[in-house]
Scaffold this active site. Structure first.
Site, short mmCIF file in Angstrom:
data_model
loop_
_atom_site.label_atom_id
_atom_site.label_comp_id
_atom_site.label_asym_id
_atom_site.label_seq_id
_atom_site.Cartn_x
_atom_site.Cartn_y
_atom_site.Cartn_z
N HIS A 1 0.85 -1.20 0.00
CA HIS A 1 0.00 0.00 0.00
C HIS A 1 0.88 1.25 0.00
CE1 HIS A 1 -4.17 1.64 0.92
NE2 HIS A 1 -3.40 2.71 0.89
N GLU B 1 -12.24 2.95 5.17
CA GLU B 1 -11.38 3.93 5.84
C GLU B 1 -12.27 5.08 6.30
OE1 GLU B 1 -7.37 6.59 4.86
OE2 GLU B 1 -8.76 6.08 3.25
N HIS C 1 1.26 4.86 -2.46
CA HIS C 1 0.82 5.68 -3.58
C HIS C 1 2.01 6.38 -4.21
CE1 HIS C 1 -3.52 5.21 -2.92
NE2 HIS C 1 -3.20 5.18 -1.64
#
Length: 344
Positions: free
Chosen positions: A15, A202, A17
């Site tokens: 994970h 989330e 970005h």
């Protein structure tokens, strides 16, 4: 007895970005080079403290992220980011990195969507050769844009399914686009053999996790921490062996959890849900991959054996080639078998 070094614990990073992987010094360099004025919060090195569970807090986060992304404009910038992300992962024991990117945000500088994806894939191959860290690319759609845009990205991802793209994602504010609205895009991606890797649970609740699981047929789910609000959903995730990419520092910075102790790492582990720790956006949160393992150890009381289990979950939940998984499994076992250093 002392404690084993978490930087040498072999692991995968699932994970991360693209823009958020950027080193702070690199952001300052690129902004100066391109003549950009950065917001004061990005010029400072302190990690963000936002309440993104509030709409204004998320707007501030997105504004800062967009300002950082605007500094990435050229082929050289792209190659630098990918190489530095791989170097940083290598320094923290990661043997496999899955880097998530929405190519549409860079395409206007780089000649269009297809050239952008081909450039990032080529940069990933070079960075993997230079660092020894395998890299898979995740093309991610934006929840705040029309589902038709997501279908375009899914078709693009499908074209490169055998050339380094390993999955199709979905990110941004869950309150502005339901996972179920993007079912057709994920159907296209799955049809090409790509893994479904949406964010969910989330800022949104357990219903978003359920949509990712049942409607998008997720292979993994980014974040997913709100699943703890639904015990039946936890059982479903555990039974299906769906890995949740849990990002403790990010959850605190964005107000999803009040503090690191409130991030449900232990709750998920107790429910037998596979957890893979991730850094999310180190540029904005000031916290890299190993820092998440430090939180698991120091805040959640994970033993070295449990930390090794977290690392194994990251490997098993990854899209790495089987030979890479085999190698990392062996190295994790060796890390745990090695006696800890003497206490000072």
């Amino acid at each position: 007895m002392g404690r084993r070094d978490l930087r040498t614990l072999p692991k995968a990073h699932l994970h991360l970005h693209f823009t958020g992987s950027m080193r702070h010094a690199t952001l300052l360099d690129l902004a100066e080079h391109h003549g950009l004025r950065l917001p004061d919060q990005l010029r400072r090195r302190e990690p963000l403290e936002l309440e993104a569970t509030d709409q204004r807090g998320w707007f501030r986060f997105q504004r800062l992220y967009d300002a950082a992304r605007a500094a990435v404009q050229t082929e050289e910038d792209i190659r630098r980011l990918v190489l530095e992300a791989a170097q940083d992962d290598a320094a923290e024991g990661s043997g496999w990195l899955e880097l998530q990117v929405d190519p549409s945000t860079y395409a206007r500088h780089l000649g269009g969507l297809t050239p952008t994806v081909e450039l990032i894939l080529d940069a990933a191959r070079d960075a993997a050769a230079a660092t020894g860290v395998g890299i898979g690319l995740i093309l991610a759609a934006n929840r705040t844009r029309h589902p038709f845009d997501a279908r375009t990205l899914a078709r693009l991802a499908a074209r490169y399914a055998d050339a380094g793209v390993v999955g199709f994602g979905l990110s941004n504010d869950e309150r502005r686009g339901r996972a179920a609205d993007f079912d057709r895009a994920f159907e296209i991606a799955r049809g090409a053999g790509l893994a479904a890797l949406p964010h969910g649970g989330e800022l949104g609740g357990p219903s978003e996790v359920r949509d990712c699981l049942r409607t998008l047929r997720a292979h993994r789910i980014g974040h997913g921490v709100r699943a703890i609000e639904d015990p039946a959903l936890l059982e479903e995730l555990a039974a299906a062996r769906i890995t949740l990419e849990v990002c403790p520092a990010s959850n605190v910075a964005l107000g999803v959890a009040d503090d690191a102790a409130a991030v449900p790492v232990r709750t998920l582990m107790t429910a037998d849900v596979p957890v893979a720790l991730g850094a999310d956006d180190p540029l904005l949160f000031g916290s890299r991959l190993v820092d998440q393992y430090v939180i698991a150890r120091d805040v959640h009381g994970c033993t070295d054996a449990e930390l090794a289990d977290l690392a194994r979950h990251s490997v098993e939940g990854s899209l790495a080639p089987e030979e890479t998984k085999y190698r990392l499994r062996g190295r994790i076992a060796a890390w745990l078998a090695e006696p800890p250093p003497p206490a000072h």
